[in-house]
Motif scaffolding. Structure first.
Motif: not given
Length: 302
Positions: A43-51
């Motif tokens: 799978y391709s993974i993309v993180f969502g982060s506030r920083n």
């Protein structure tokens, strides 16, 4: 801060084709562990982060963006943050509309909130599809993977009901229980209040016969405990035997000497000596000889 990456070793079942992209909100322990396993599965993974610039220790191959940018790239979003931090999702209502939100959280206490975390998440983002998953898996289990203990036992493919070595543990426990019971019995009979109530034959039987039996059982208990490690060089520290091996020296010497003394050829001679027999006895008068024989006869009767 420079981002540190963790290599993702692919599984043998991994496909050469990349599957769909999965978004993970949160870069904590569980989010990173779950992303690592998904990367290994293709799978391709993309993180969502506030920083995004300060996120570190992310798996190699994962992309980290802001919450809104990461949400646009995937239809499946895993919420790997605590319930107390769900407030930012209200700002992403339009972006998350029609997407699948996976709630993986667990509360610290039972009935901590009036509604479940998934219900609360559905209230915050009414246009999204909320599901519950992965909340029974720990980050440690995800990180350990094939090195986990239960997988090791399965990979060895040994018969769990094999009795080839089971008798050792059973013998070790049985010998220890019997030896301890007889040891307690010897201690009780040694008390003055108990020893004064038994005759000398009973006392001699307990202290001698049962005493040697106790020594045999306890020595065998220790030998079974050591098993194959007695002569194994890998168990030696500084070429010295273990403490339980050193502790067996004196009991084994005592048992060997006792075994020699109970041999018929030696025991017969010792019995005669205890009864007053002398190898080179001087001739005496008939009366004295009669008294001596009588005393020997009385000793043998006792």
């Amino acid at each position: 801060m420079e981002k540190t990456s963790t290599d993702a070793f692919p599984f043998t079942m991994n496909s050469s084709e990349k599957q769909e992209t999965v978004c993970i909100f949160g870069t904590g322990d569980f989010g990173r562990s779950l992303a690592l396993k998904m990367l290994q599965c293709g799978y391709s993974i993309v993180f969502g982060s506030r920083n995004p610039q300060k996120s570190s220790l992310l798996p190699n191959g994962a992309e980290v963006l802001s919450y809104s940018e990461a949400a646009w790239k995937s239809d499946i979003i895993i919420i790997a943050v605590h319930r107390e931090h769900y407030g930012f999702l209200t700002e992403l209502t339009e972006v998350l509309k029609g997407k699948t939100l996976v709630d993986i959280s667990n509360n610290l206490k039972i009935n901590q909130y009036p509604e479940s975390n998934a219900e609360y998440l559905a209230q915050l983002v009414p246009g999204a599809h909320v599901v519950k998953a992965f909340n029974t898996i720990s980050a440690w289990a995800l990180q350990s993977g094939a090195l986990d203990a239960n997988r090791q036992a399965t990979a060895k493919r040994e018969d769990p009901f094999s009795t080839s070595t089971a008798w050792l543990s059973d013998s070790y426990i049985a010998l220890g229980i019997l030896g301890f019971f007889l040891f307690v019995l010897l201690g009780i009979t040694s008390l003055p209040s108990v020893s004064n109530t038994v005759n000398w034959r009973e006392f001699r039987f307990v202290q001698s016969k049962l005493g040697y039996l106790t020594l045999i059982l306890c020595t065998a208990h220790t030998m079974v405990y050591g098993g194959k490690r007695f002569l194994s060089p890998s168990s030696l520290i500084w070429y010295l035997p273990s403490a339980y091996v050193i502790a067996l020296i004196i009991p084994c010497i005592v048992l060997v000497i006792k075994f020699v003394l109970v041999l018929p050829c030696i025991d017969k001679t010792l019995t005669r000596i205890r009864q007053g027999w002398e190898r080179n006895a001087k001739p005496t008068l008939n009366g004295e000889r009669y008294l001596k024989q009588s005393s020997v006869h009385l000793d043998s009767e006792l």
